[in-house]
Enzyme design. Sequence first.
Site, PDB file in Angstrom:
ATOM      1  N   ILE A 118      24.587 -18.384 -39.442  1.00  0.00           N
ATOM      2  CA  ILE A 118      24.995 -17.967 -40.780  1.00  0.00           C
ATOM      3  C   ILE A 118      26.464 -17.548 -40.798  1.00  0.00           C
ATOM      4  O   ILE A 118      27.210 -17.907 -41.701  1.00  0.00           O
ATOM      5  CB  ILE A 118      24.116 -16.784 -41.270  1.00  0.00           C
TER       6      ILE A 118
ATOM      7  N   LYS B  87      28.506 -18.375 -27.577  1.00  0.00           N
ATOM      8  CA  LYS B  87      27.463 -19.296 -27.096  1.00  0.00           C
ATOM      9  C   LYS B  87      27.733 -20.746 -27.486  1.00  0.00           C
ATOM     10  O   LYS B  87      27.041 -21.638 -27.028  1.00  0.00           O
ATOM     11  CB  LYS B  87      26.089 -18.862 -27.636  1.00  0.00           C
TER      12      LYS B  87
ATOM     13  N   HIS C 111      21.407 -10.241 -40.796  1.00  0.00           N
ATOM     14  CA  HIS C 111      21.213  -9.747 -39.436  1.00  0.00           C
ATOM     15  C   HIS C 111      22.174  -8.611 -39.122  1.00  0.00           C
ATOM     16  O   HIS C 111      21.772  -7.530 -38.743  1.00  0.00           O
ATOM     17  CB  HIS C 111      21.356 -10.878 -38.403  1.00  0.00           C
TER      18      HIS C 111
ATOM     19  N   VAL D 250      15.796 -18.181 -40.194  1.00  0.00           N
ATOM     20  CA  VAL D 250      14.344 -18.227 -40.034  1.00  0.00           C
ATOM     21  C   VAL D 250      13.723 -16.913 -40.504  1.00  0.00           C
ATOM     22  O   VAL D 250      14.393 -15.885 -40.553  1.00  0.00           O
ATOM     23  CB  VAL D 250      13.940 -18.475 -38.558  1.00  0.00           C
TER      24      VAL D 250
HETATM   25 CO    CO Z   1      18.163  -9.823 -33.950  1.00  0.00          CO
END
Ligand code: CO
Length: 307
Positions: A124, A133, A186, A244
């Site tokens: 996102i 990563k 998040h 998700v």
């Molecule tokens: Co998390």
Amino acid sequence: MKKRFSAVLLIVMLMTLVTNVVGCGADKAQATADKKEPTVDKKGILVVSFGTSYADTRKVTIEACENKIAASFQDYEVRRAFTSNIIRKKLQERDNIQIDSFEEALTKMKEDGFTEVVVQPLHIIPGEEYSEKIIEPAAQFQDSFKKLVIGRPILTNIEDYKIAAEALKVQMPELKKDQAVVFMGHGTHHPANACYSCLQLVLNDTYDNVFVGTVEGYPTLDNIIPQLKEAGVKEVTLMPYMLVAGDHANNDMAGDEEDSWKTILKKEGFTVKTYIHGLGENPEYQNIYVQHVQDCIEGNPMGLSEE
Ligand code: CO
């Protein structure tokens, strides 16, 4: 007589020599052609996500995005990588599902002779997962392919925010004055945490009573509750602002535990509804990823407009 024979012999010898030289040249050209790389490029798209161990949501989010990308770019082979080692280990041990890490997937694509690779993250924000990563490990593969391009996450340039805000209309309920939607993003300690506040401002241009909070960053639900009260909100619909609907959506957002957002908001006197679907299910968000791949193919991975 002897002279004539010599001349004929000489001509024959010359002709043989010429034929040999020409023949030899042709053989050489053939050998060079064989050694050349194949003229047809082998093209692939590596779709990278954090991953999830929840099979149901994986199918309708990550897999749906991969499938849409595959359907949109049929001369590319689409492959999958998950960046979370914990998720990959869990899937391997519990479900016997093997999923490559980013490095493993790129190594295999190199071994399988891919010449052009587009890496499209399903992330996102351009946060830690994206830079550490994907961007960083990709550097060591720059010479492994003729072309290696990395796409951008959902929230990158300003236009992206506007598109992301608009794309939420697909899942946004009709809101009365005393109703609100609170998204759970998040959040991160990475500087990209600022993305959530930018998203909030852009959402304010289009929607009333739509708020963005985070589980692991800023703002938190504590920052949002006073704003809900200020706006006279009585009913809140919780939605994940994540790819998700996994652990965070099911537990931290919609779980029955004391510290879930649902429980906290109920205790604060709000009526709470939950929408437990990741952004990956939203067809307009799937289209954003398709567009970001397209931008990579067109040589504009950051999607910057020419001005
Ligand atoms: Co998390």
